[in-house]
Scaffold this active site. Structure first.
Site, mmCIF file in Angstrom:
data_model
loop_
_atom_site.group_PDB
_atom_site.id
_atom_site.type_symbol
_atom_site.label_atom_id
_atom_site.label_comp_id
_atom_site.label_asym_id
_atom_site.label_seq_id
_atom_site.Cartn_x
_atom_site.Cartn_y
_atom_site.Cartn_z
ATOM 1 N N HIS A 1 0.833 -1.201 0.000
ATOM 2 C CA HIS A 1 0.000 0.000 0.000
ATOM 3 C C HIS A 1 0.873 1.259 0.000
ATOM 4 C CE1 HIS A 1 -3.441 -2.582 1.788
ATOM 5 N NE2 HIS A 1 -3.521 -2.507 0.481
ATOM 6 N N GLU B 1 -6.098 -9.177 3.848
ATOM 7 C CA GLU B 1 -5.734 -10.270 4.755
ATOM 8 C C GLU B 1 -6.973 -10.893 5.387
ATOM 9 O OE1 GLU B 1 -3.753 -10.856 9.110
ATOM 10 O OE2 GLU B 1 -2.732 -9.427 7.793
ATOM 11 N N SER C 1 -2.477 2.854 3.224
ATOM 12 C CA SER C 1 -1.903 2.010 4.270
ATOM 13 C C SER C 1 -2.642 2.171 5.599
ATOM 14 C CB SER C 1 -0.422 2.355 4.468
ATOM 15 O OG SER C 1 0.105 1.683 5.591
ATOM 16 N N SER C 2 -3.337 1.114 6.033
ATOM 17 C CA SER C 2 -4.032 1.174 7.326
ATOM 18 C C SER C 2 -3.017 1.194 8.465
ATOM 19 C CB SER C 2 -4.988 -0.020 7.477
ATOM 20 O OG SER C 2 -4.300 -1.238 7.326
ATOM 21 N N SER D 1 4.766 -0.378 5.180
ATOM 22 C CA SER D 1 4.672 -0.382 3.715
ATOM 23 C C SER D 1 5.477 0.758 3.090
ATOM 24 C CB SER D 1 3.204 -0.274 3.288
ATOM 25 O OG SER D 1 2.588 0.841 3.900
#
Length: 299
Positions: free
Chosen positions: A44, A135, A230-231, A276
């Site tokens: 990400h 995921e 990106s979480s 990431s």
């Protein structure tokens, strides 16, 4: 003097390193003119995706994947995929380069075991994770789509505490909140009803939170660079900003503006990022900062 420091513990986690290394190896040996695909963004981070696409990697979505014909080669990224995607690839004779993170593979195996062993007792399989995350989709797929996904502790209200429960977590979730969910489910379970849980949170990711909070505390201002998707980046950025209000989020070094820079005097600036975020991107930001701040050094 202004000192610029790059956080040594920021950057790709082992799972992402593994996936990108596999992609680079395949690209280096791919026959000229032969397409090599990745199902979804390999990471990400748009800058890293763009770098790999410039080397020949083609990022595709699930609809495009289903349209591929036999003989094509597709990389499965670190997040993992559900069994249905593997079956689809096998049916159409598509070659898989499996870059699923080993930690995620172990988690998939565990949830599949929970699902199979708990079928007779109607055990509820519960995943603490982000709905729709790649995921989590892969984990739900191990249970034939039957797992219950919860994102917050309040969502346990939907569970039936008179039936057995098996709980696992997405690898990148909060250890603290997971512990709270475990204790609350324990408290509510009916007497004699079985509750199983497994702490499946990746420590390499989870332990970055206390480190990055300390990093933010020890610098006058922070530039946090990560992909907007990106979480993990959003979580770590918020931890930085809570610790140090002079924290700025950047998607690329070019997002830097004059308003974000110190006006004068001595200052220690920190650069950090998500799991990431590639190291080269943090270094590029440090170089960019040096050009904007002539009286600065990078250490």
């Amino acid at each position: 003097m202004i000192v610029i420091e790059i956080d040594r513990q920021s950057g790709f986690c082992n799972g992402v390193v593994h996936a990108i290394r596999k992609a680079e190896q395949e690209l280096a040996t791919a026959p000229k003119g032969k397409k090599f695909y990745c199902l979804g963004d390999i990471v990400h981070n748009k800058s890293e995706v763009d770098r790999l696409e410039a080397l020949g990697l083609s990022t595709i979505n699930y609809q495009e994947f289903e349209a591929l014909e036999g003989g094509e080669k597709v990389l499965f990224r670190a997040h993992g995929e559900p069994p249905s995607i593997y079956r689809s690839a096998q049916k159409r004779e598509i070659s898989i380069i499996d870059a699923t993170c080993p930690v995620v593979l172990q988690l998939q195996k565990r949830i599949r075991q929970y699902y199979q062993e708990g079928a007779a007792s109607r055990t509820q399989i519960v995943i603490f994770g982000k709905r729709g995350h790649a995921e989590v989709n892969g984990l739900v797929g191990q249970t034939n789509g039957e797992a219950i996904v919860i994102q917050e502790i309040e969502e346990i209200e939907q569970l039936d505490f008179s039936r057995p429960i098996s709980l696992i977590s997405q690898t990148t979730m909060s250890l603290e909140i997971f512990g709270q969910i475990v204790e609350e489910i324990k408290r509510r379970m009916h007497p004699g009803v079985h509750f199983t849980f497994a702490d499946t949170i990746c420590r390499q990711v989870a332990l970055r939170i206390p480190h990055i909070e300390e990093f933010a505390r020890s610098h006058d201002r922070i530039f946090f660079i990560a992909g907007k998707k990106s979480s993990n980046g959003r979580v770590l950025f918020e931890k930085c900003r809570t610790t140090n209000p002079l924290t700025y989020f950047l998607d690329t070094p070019e997002d830097l503006t004059s308003e974000m820079l110190p006006s004068s005097g001595d200052e220690c600036i920190g650069i950090c990022g998500a799991t990431s975020t590639p190291r080269w991107q943090m270094e590029a930001l440090a170089t960019h900062l040096q050009h904007q701040l002539p009286n600065s050094i990078v250490r």
